[in-house]
Design an enzyme around this catalytic site. Structure first.
Site, mmCIF file in Angstrom:
data_model
loop_
_atom_site.group_PDB
_atom_site.id
_atom_site.type_symbol
_atom_site.label_atom_id
_atom_site.label_comp_id
_atom_site.label_asym_id
_atom_site.label_seq_id
_atom_site.Cartn_x
_atom_site.Cartn_y
_atom_site.Cartn_z
ATOM 1 N N TYR A 59 -0.741 9.990 -4.035
ATOM 2 C CA TYR A 59 -0.787 11.309 -5.048
ATOM 3 C C TYR A 59 0.122 12.246 -4.440
ATOM 4 O O TYR A 59 0.960 12.800 -5.438
ATOM 5 C CB TYR A 59 -1.980 11.934 -5.206
ATOM 6 C CG TYR A 59 -3.104 11.158 -5.752
ATOM 7 C CD1 TYR A 59 -2.957 9.874 -6.343
ATOM 8 C CD2 TYR A 59 -4.595 11.556 -6.048
ATOM 9 C CE1 TYR A 59 -4.032 9.092 -7.010
ATOM 10 C CE2 TYR A 59 -5.500 11.177 -6.445
ATOM 11 C CZ TYR A 59 -5.361 9.710 -7.110
ATOM 12 O OH TYR A 59 -6.275 8.985 -7.700
ATOM 13 N N ASP A 89 -3.115 2.589 -5.836
ATOM 14 C CA ASP A 89 -1.851 2.671 -4.836
ATOM 15 C C ASP A 89 -1.873 1.140 -4.146
ATOM 16 O O ASP A 89 -1.088 1.267 -3.223
ATOM 17 C CB ASP A 89 -2.095 3.749 -4.215
ATOM 18 C CG ASP A 89 -3.200 3.547 -2.998
ATOM 19 O OD1 ASP A 89 -4.296 3.003 -3.527
ATOM 20 O OD2 ASP A 89 -3.071 3.954 -1.905
ATOM 21 N N GLU A 90 -2.687 0.227 -4.383
ATOM 22 C CA GLU A 90 -2.620 -1.122 -3.592
ATOM 23 C C GLU A 90 -2.245 -2.160 -4.412
ATOM 24 O O GLU A 90 -2.717 -2.390 -5.460
ATOM 25 C CB GLU A 90 -3.618 -1.358 -2.599
ATOM 26 C CG GLU A 90 -4.120 -0.216 -1.855
ATOM 27 C CD GLU A 90 -5.054 -0.466 -1.072
ATOM 28 O OE1 GLU A 90 -5.587 -1.686 -0.834
ATOM 29 O OE2 GLU A 90 -5.846 0.426 -0.282
ATOM 30 N N ASP A 118 0.834 -1.201 -0.089
ATOM 31 C CA ASP A 118 -0.001 -0.102 0.125
ATOM 32 C C ASP A 118 0.865 1.195 0.033
ATOM 33 O O ASP A 118 1.836 1.365 0.994
ATOM 34 C CB ASP A 118 -1.132 0.035 1.477
ATOM 35 C CG ASP A 118 -1.992 0.833 1.317
ATOM 36 O OD1 ASP A 118 -1.846 2.005 0.441
ATOM 37 O OD2 ASP A 118 -2.984 0.801 2.113
ATOM 38 N N ARG A 162 0.050 16.357 7.449
ATOM 39 C CA ARG A 162 -0.757 15.543 8.602
ATOM 40 C C ARG A 162 -0.206 15.902 9.926
ATOM 41 O O ARG A 162 -1.076 16.014 10.973
ATOM 42 C CB ARG A 162 -0.663 13.984 8.419
ATOM 43 C CG ARG A 162 -1.395 13.429 7.136
ATOM 44 C CD ARG A 162 -1.290 12.163 6.926
ATOM 45 N NE ARG A 162 -1.749 11.914 5.452
ATOM 46 C CZ ARG A 162 -2.008 10.656 4.921
ATOM 47 N NH1 ARG A 162 -2.120 9.595 5.666
ATOM 48 N NH2 ARG A 162 -2.279 10.456 3.574
#
Length: 614
Positions: free
Chosen positions: A35, A122-123, A30, A67
């Site tokens: 992005y 994305d995985e 993952d 974040r």
DNA sequence: CAGGGGGACT
DNA sequence: AGTCCCC
């Protein structure tokens, strides 16, 4: 050797009684804030800044700097900027680069084993069972172990006896190596989960973020599943299923584990009921399926409000141009066109779309030595608008919040292609007395059969290149097998022939020398161009602020976004302005011979129908 | 204006 | 064609 908790199921629950021997070793990889990472790799200057990726009014993801400063995924742009005014934003609406990085990442995984399944961009799930033998000599665990340290130290060998311990440890080494290689080839960091099925691998991959990995041993499964709490956090249980379970008084994973199958069967069929229960115990027998190439390629554009047909045309046209580029990159020939709309709905708000599809003849994409050109675009535009009119009654008011277009079937194998092209050429011969059908037939056959060859690749790439317009005669034979469709779908353009002229590429005018009627249509259009799109006005149109200060500014029709408008090719700007002008001043436009001779037989009136313009 | 995709099943 | 799921 299954864990005790897996036997808690009901007696009639046969599947649950089949022990899970954890024979497989599955990786789930993952990418961290995908992005955002792509943008940081593309522009390393963004590394140290709080970075958000936006799509329209939504910040879909952000980097870890952001974040740490309080911003979360999937926040409204407005809210994110309120929390963090210094947030640097990059528009992520165009997925081109993300697709590129995504396929590079999958490609690295595929150098380990072909058993790679993509999930989103994305995985990746990777079933490494086949190659596990090459890694069994590792005794140390790479990365984190799920669960309590002490608990795991008790089991230092293989308490299970099936060999899963050794395999999973080996899996951690594959995961480590894979992540390293992904980083070396793309500069992208990932998390990974290692477990004996997809469900567990996926659940565990996110336990240590970012750029870390975690392994889950079977004896920790029960603890892991309980820690999820709500059933909604199990992949495979979406919002609808979650609510259905909730209606049965089942909200937590534990409640689902303890539920009676018969209760579940009041809302789901038996198979689904059983699957849901299995999931709650961490049982997942679904195989890792090779993803291969996408089964559909589509584009969407969402917006707050579109209420006029011209804007709709503009949106579809713009999407179609981008879509044809994606299609050329893909290299396959599509067999079906799908058009979607989302109508404004106070209740549903979003999510729901209506779609219509039609088969498209492969000859649309393969005919013509010079490749597919403007003519193919307008042909597809007519298809699109035809489908659109099946969904939206433009005689009444309408309010759209999204339009989309895509191709969702492809001609795969040479044999199929052969059969299909034969079918089409046969039909064509029966329906038209086309002397050229022999020639066309061989064209289709050759191109379709070898559609992966470099030559054909070139043909496909020329979709998007400026290329010459074929003659009317060629057109009629090319599209004759889709006659029915064209008759229906061309209606819009029939009603306003002046619009047709604006579709014509000005560089192609030479092809129409001598054809008075066509020239007239073109002249109409080019006059419109000269009048309405002078350089000054163009500048004005492209800048909202300066526009409000100038009196010479174009007044755009209601519902047309100025930003959108200024980004359009001149011919579409004309169409909008022309349509808006006609609305206020309906005038008769002299009929010209149009591009496709078939139409002239069906045209009923020469007058511009202001209703279609709305 | 949740966005911009995608897949499987019915 | 619609529903449900995933990111």
């Amino acid at each position: 050797n299954r864990t005790r908790e897996e036997s808690h199921g009901e007696q009639e629950d046969e599947w649950a009684l089949i022990p899970d021997h954890h024979q497989r070793t599955i990786l789930h990889v993952d990418v961290d804030c995908f992005y955002a990472q792509v943008e940081m790799v593309r522009d390393p200057g963004l590394r140290d800044k709080p970075l958000g990726i936006k799509q329209k009014n939504l910040m879909v993801t952000c980097n870890y700097v952001a974040r740490s400063l309080g911003v979360k995924k999937s926040m409204w742009l407005k809210d994110a900027l309120e929390i963090l005014p210094s947030l640097v934003l990059v528009d992520g609406s165009d997925l081109t680069h993300y697709r590129q990085f995504s396929s590079e990442i999958s490609a690295v995984a595929q150098t380990f084993t072909p058993h790679v399944e993509r999930l989103g961009l994305d995985e990746n799930f990777i079933d490494v069972t086949d190659i596990i033998g090459d890694y069994l000599n590792n005794s140390e665990i790479e990365g984190h172990v799920f669960g309590d340290k002490d608990d795991n130290q008790v089991h230092h060998s293989d308490p299970c006896g099936c060999g899963c311990y050794t395999r999973l440890v080996a899996g951690t080494h594959i995961a480590k190596e894979l992540r390293q290689q992904i980083y070396e080839t793309t500069g992208i960091t990932c998390c990974a989960g290692v477990a004996h099925n997809k469900l567990l691998a996926k659940l565990v991959s996110g336990y240590h973020k970012p750029n870390q990995q975690t392994v889950l041993f079977p004896w920790q499964v029960h603890e892991m599943m309980k820690s999820l709490n709500l059933t909604r956090s199990i992949p495979g249980i979406g919002s609808v299923t979650y609510k259905a379970l909730e209606d049965l008084g089942i909200s937590t994973v534990q409640q689902l584990q303890n539920s009676v199958l018969k209760l579940l069967m009041t809302k789901f069929d038996q198979e689904t009921s059983q699957k849901l229960k299995d999931l709650s115990f961490g049982i997942d027998k679904t195989p890792v399926r090779k993803s291969g190439r996408p089964q559909s390629i589509g584009l969407e554009d969402a917006f707050r409000k579109i209420t006029c047909i011209t804007a709709v045309r503009v949106k579809y046209y713009t999407l179609l141009e981008r879509l044809l580029k994606l299609l050329a990159d893909d290299g396959r020939i599509p067999a079906s066109l799908k058009v979607s709309v989302r109508k404004f709905d106070r209740v549903k708000r979003f999510g729901h779309r209506e779609t219509k599809q039609v088969p498209v003849s492969s000859s649309v994409f393969t005919m013509g030595v010079k490749g597919v050109n403007e003519d193919t675009k307008s042909y597809l535009m007519n298809m699109i608008m035809g489908l659109f009119h099946k969904m939206v009654d433009t005689k009444k008011d309408f309010h759209l919040t999204l339009v989309g277009v895509g191709f969702n079937k492809f001609i795969e194998r040479a044999q199929d292609a052969q059969a299909i092209s034969n079918f089409f050429s046969k039909r064509t011969r029966q329906q038209t007395d086309d002397q050229n059908s022999e020639c066309k037939d061989s064209n289709v056959t050759k191109r379709t059969k070898f559609h992966h060859s470099p030559t054909n690749r070139k043909v496909l790439e020329s979709f998007t290149a400026e290329s010459s317009m074929v003659s009317s005669e060629e057109n009629s034979s090319r599209f004759s097998s889709d006659e029915d469709c064209i008759e229906e779908n061309f209606k819009d353009i029939y009603e306003n022939p002046a619009l047709l002229g604006t579709h014509i590429n000005l560089e192609e005018l030479d092809n129409y020398k001598g054809d008075k009627e066509v020239e007239e249509v073109i002249e109409n259009a080019s006059e419109t161009r000269k009048e309405l799109i002078s350089p000054e006005i163009k500048m004005c149109v492209s800048d909202d602020r300066s526009c409000s200060e100038k009196s010479a500014c174009i007044r755009l029709p209601n519902g047309i976004d100025r930003e959108v408008f200024s980004a359009l090719p001149g011919e579409l700007q004309q169409e909008i302005l022309l349509a808006s002008e006609n609305k206020q001043n309906p005038k008769v436009v002299k009929q010209g011979k149009v591009l496709k001779p078939k139409q002239t037989n069906h045209r009923k009136s020469n007058s511009v129908n202001s209703k279609t313009i709305k």
